[in-house]
Design a protein around this motif. Structure first.
Motif, PDB file in Angstrom:
ATOM      1  N   ASP A  46     -35.838  14.985 -27.341  1.00 32.16           N
ATOM      2  CA  ASP A  46     -35.796  14.665 -28.771  1.00 32.16           C
ATOM      3  C   ASP A  46     -34.705  15.450 -29.476  1.00 32.16           C
ATOM      4  O   ASP A  46     -33.965  14.917 -30.315  1.00 32.16           O
ATOM      5  CB  ASP A  46     -37.150  14.953 -29.414  1.00 32.16           C
ATOM      6  CG  ASP A  46     -38.222  13.983 -28.944  1.00 32.16           C
ATOM      7  OD1 ASP A  46     -37.846  12.913 -28.446  1.00 32.16           O
ATOM      8  OD2 ASP A  46     -39.416  14.308 -29.071  1.00 32.16           O
ATOM      9  N   THR A  47     -34.601  16.751 -29.146  1.00 28.64           N
ATOM     10  CA  THR A  47     -33.574  17.579 -29.764  1.00 28.64           C
ATOM     11  C   THR A  47     -32.180  17.069 -29.425  1.00 28.64           C
ATOM     12  O   THR A  47     -31.287  16.971 -30.290  1.00 28.64           O
ATOM     13  CB  THR A  47     -33.727  19.035 -29.304  1.00 28.64           C
ATOM     14  OG1 THR A  47     -35.024  19.522 -29.674  1.00 28.64           O
ATOM     15  CG2 THR A  47     -32.658  19.923 -29.932  1.00 28.64           C
TER      16      THR A  47
ATOM     17  N   ARG B 105     -31.400  13.887 -31.415  1.00 32.81           N
ATOM     18  CA  ARG B 105     -31.095  14.142 -32.818  1.00 32.81           C
ATOM     19  C   ARG B 105     -29.665  14.655 -32.998  1.00 32.81           C
ATOM     20  O   ARG B 105     -28.928  14.220 -33.879  1.00 32.81           O
ATOM     21  CB  ARG B 105     -32.083  15.159 -33.393  1.00 32.81           C
ATOM     22  CG  ARG B 105     -33.505  14.635 -33.568  1.00 32.81           C
ATOM     23  CD  ARG B 105     -34.325  15.626 -34.372  1.00 32.81           C
ATOM     24  NE  ARG B 105     -35.691  15.156 -34.536  1.00 32.81           N
ATOM     25  CZ  ARG B 105     -36.706  15.494 -33.767  1.00 32.81           C
ATOM     26  NH1 ARG B 105     -36.505  16.314 -32.737  1.00 32.81           N
ATOM     27  NH2 ARG B 105     -37.920  15.027 -33.976  1.00 32.81           N
TER      28      ARG B 105
ATOM     29  N   ALA C  40     -26.704  12.491 -34.810  1.00 29.99           N
ATOM     30  CA  ALA C  40     -26.567  13.003 -36.169  1.00 29.99           C
ATOM     31  C   ALA C  40     -25.314  12.500 -36.873  1.00 29.99           C
ATOM     32  O   ALA C  40     -25.357  12.192 -38.071  1.00 29.99           O
ATOM     33  CB  ALA C  40     -26.614  14.534 -36.158  1.00 29.99           C
TER      34      ALA C  40
ATOM     35  N   ARG D  82     -39.712   7.286 -32.143  1.00 29.08           N
ATOM     36  CA  ARG D  82     -39.228   7.394 -33.510  1.00 29.08           C
ATOM     37  C   ARG D  82     -40.269   7.943 -34.473  1.00 29.08           C
ATOM     38  O   ARG D  82     -40.099   7.886 -35.675  1.00 29.08           O
ATOM     39  CB  ARG D  82     -38.787   6.015 -34.011  1.00 29.08           C
ATOM     40  CG  ARG D  82     -37.704   5.396 -33.164  1.00 29.08           C
ATOM     41  CD  ARG D  82     -37.206   4.160 -33.841  1.00 29.08           C
ATOM     42  NE  ARG D  82     -36.356   3.387 -32.956  1.00 29.08           N
ATOM     43  CZ  ARG D  82     -35.752   2.272 -33.312  1.00 29.08           C
ATOM     44  NH1 ARG D  82     -35.910   1.794 -34.517  1.00 29.08           N
ATOM     45  NH2 ARG D  82     -34.996   1.609 -32.462  1.00 29.08           N
TER      46      ARG D  82
ATOM     47  N   PRO E  48     -35.729  12.656 -37.519  1.00 29.32           N
ATOM     48  CA  PRO E  48     -34.616  13.555 -37.231  1.00 29.32           C
ATOM     49  C   PRO E  48     -34.226  14.318 -38.478  1.00 29.32           C
ATOM     50  O   PRO E  48     -34.566  13.916 -39.600  1.00 29.32           O
ATOM     51  CB  PRO E  48     -33.506  12.587 -36.793  1.00 29.32           C
ATOM     52  CG  PRO E  48     -33.848  11.305 -37.474  1.00 29.32           C
ATOM     53  CD  PRO E  48     -35.331  11.249 -37.535  1.00 29.32           C
TER      54      PRO E  48
ATOM     55  N   PRO F 145     -32.544  10.322 -43.331  1.00 27.03           N
ATOM     56  CA  PRO F 145     -32.618  10.256 -41.867  1.00 27.03           C
ATOM     57  C   PRO F 145     -33.144   8.904 -41.404  1.00 27.03           C
ATOM     58  O   PRO F 145     -33.865   8.236 -42.127  1.00 27.03           O
ATOM     59  CB  PRO F 145     -33.594  11.383 -41.507  1.00 27.03           C
ATOM     60  CG  PRO F 145     -34.465  11.511 -42.718  1.00 27.03           C
ATOM     61  CD  PRO F 145     -33.567  11.234 -43.891  1.00 27.03           C
TER      62      PRO F 145
END
Length: 519
Positions: A413-414, A417, A421, A489, A493, A502
């Motif tokens: 997930d990190t 993001r 971004a 989802r 984020p 976001p």
């Protein structure tokens, strides 16, 4: 006895057949039957014009064949030739023969009249003032009128069935309405073949034959047909399996078959599937108990087993957004646990039931999960539905193997993001990039899937490549982006550096709804 497996032979024409008598009744045509059996028992499905000596290879059956007799050289001495000519038309399934008088022949050859009488083929005399195209136009007009009558009859029957389903005693009311609309007998049968409820009248032999026929559709096997047809003497029999796969069936017996009967019976099948849902799934008492315990603080592990299964599959569906359509889908999948309140219909299906494609729906199916894993299964079904929308496939299942299974969810997930971004949470860019990647970089197919122009797709992908500072034609880059775009989802984020909202997945932008056009 007819074939009880439901086989109907060649495909029926798209419009109802026209009685030959109705065509003869059109005074402006001036048609006159001069040979063959009574027109009352003959129907025309289409019109074909041919001057070939042997039209057999070009006939489908049910035609009114029109000819001016150009191929008849000697009308008086061609008895054997005309006998063979009529024999071939009858063998091809021709409904009738129309002979145009003038300019080739002043009268219909006597040998042709005799041949049609001998072989039972209706023969029509077409007067000089009537063109063949005028006859064809009259047939199409009669077909259109018949189709209109059929559609009106079906619509009125469906309305009557829906009204009956809302009454205090819905099952007998629906059966009574169905029997009245079809002019026959309708019955509901249990899994063991027991006649649970019946309305209308039918001879005992027909009722026994109908009970046997329902055994064909009540079989608990993947090969069991959804419907079957047969006859008992002069009575037409039809059996339909109710949704849910628990062995309930609808049986119908009529003395005649009318256009639209199958559609009317299909509407009754949907309603009866919903009305008998209590017999097919968990009881209302068990569902209420599970809901009450969950609201009072019990864990899912203790409440979900009350619903009749220890493992469940989560299904996300997108299609017609009405409660009745969602309930019909639930009945087809064999579950009563459905949430139709949002843009996406969500269902809980017992894991031992196979989820198959449903007409008019896109389905995303999770892996089977225990009660404590239903939240994760919900996310799996959501991702599977997004893939179904992007690829325009009716059903996509979650696969737990692959790259996603090798990376810790928090780390994945990190990474997703951070990687995405630069796109600022822009729904249009994200959905276009996802659809484009899922369709292997096809500009045209992506444009169709998103209902936008192909140049718009190019501009958005170019914009994505610029913001990401990546070569989106590189397979490694595509793989990494696809992985990031298909993360769950439900976790928002961080806000983009430029202050844009976001991307949470809720702003789907309708871009990946099922397309209404194709290339």
């Amino acid at each position: 006895m007819a074939d009880p497996t439901g086989s109907q032979g060649p495909a029926a024409p798209p419009t109802p057949p026209v009685p030959l008598a109705a065509l003869l009744a059109r005074e402006e045509l001036g048609l006159r039957q001069i040979a063959g059996p009574d027109a009352a028992g003959t129907a025309v499905q289409w019109v074909h014009t041919s001057e070939m000596a042997d039209p057999y290879p070009y006939l489908l059956g049910g035609e009114l064949l029109l000819t001016a007799g150009v191929h008849i050289i000697d009308p008086e001495g061609s008895q054997a030739y005309l006998d063979a000519y009529v024999t071939r038309i009858v063998a091809a399934g021709g409904a009738a023969l129309g002979f145009g008088v003038a300019p080739v022949h002043d009268t219909v050859p006597h040998a042709l009249v005799a041949a049609c009488d001998r072989h039972g083929l209706p023969l029509l005399e077409v007067p000089p003032q009537t063109t063949f195209s005028g006859v064809a136009r009259a047939v199409w007009r009669l077909m259109s009128e018949a189709r209109h009558v059929e559609l009106r009859r079906v619509a009125e029957a469906q309305q009557g069935l829906a009204t009956a389903a809302a009454r205090p005693d819905p099952v007998p009311a629906v059966l009574r309405q169905l029997a009245a609309r079809l002019g026959g007998f309708a019955a509901l049968y249990g899994p063991d073949g027991t006649e649970l409820q019946a309305e209308g009248r039918a001879r005992q032999a027909a009722r026994e034959g109908l009970r046997e026929l329902t055994g064909v559709v009540r079989r608990a096997t993947p090969a069991a047909p959804a419907s079957a047809a047969d006859t008992a003497g002069t009575t037409h029999l039809a059996a339909y399996a109710l949704g849910g796969g628990r062995g309930f069936a609808l049986g119908v017996a009529t003395e005649r078959r009318e256009p639209g009967d199958h559609t009317i019976a299909g509407a009754a099948v949907v309603l009866l599937s919903l009305l008998t849902g209590e017999h097919q799934g968990a009881s209302e008492a068990a569902r209420s108990a599970a809901l009450v315990r969950l609201l009072l603080g019990a864990s899912p592990e203790k409440t979900v087993p009350l619903l009749g299964s220890d493992a469940w599959t989560v299904v996300h569906a997108r299609g017609e957004r009405t409660p009745l359509a969602a309930s019909a889908l639930a009945a087809a999948l064999g579950t009563a646990l459905v949430d139709p309140s949002e843009d996406v219909v969500r269902l809980l299906v017992p894991a031992d039931r196979e989820v198959t494609p449903a007409d008019g729906w896109l389905l995303g199916v999770s892996a089977p999960g225990a009660p404590g894993d239903l939240a994760a299964a919900d996310a799996q079904a959501s991702r599977a539905l997004r893939r179904a929308e992007a690829t325009r496939r009716p059903l996509v299942r979650h696969h737990a193997n692959g790259l996603a299974a090798l990376v810790a969810p928090e780390e994945a997930d990190t990474h997703a993001r951070v990687l995405l971004a630069p796109l600022g949470g822009n729904p249009a860019l994200l959905e276009t990039l996802r659809a484009w990647l899922s369709l292997h970089g096809s500009w045209d197919r992506t444009a169709v899937a998103l209902s936008v122009h192909r140049n718009t797709v190019r501009q958005r992908i170019t914009r994505c490549a610029t913001l990401l500072a990546s070569d989106v034609d590189d397979p490694d880059v595509r793989m990494e982006l696809w992985f990031a775009l298909n993360r769950p989802r439900d976790q928002a984020p961080p806000r983009a550096p430029n202050g844009a909202a976001p991307y949470t997945g809720s702003a789907r932008a309708d871009a990946c709804k099922p397309p209404t056009s194709s290339l």
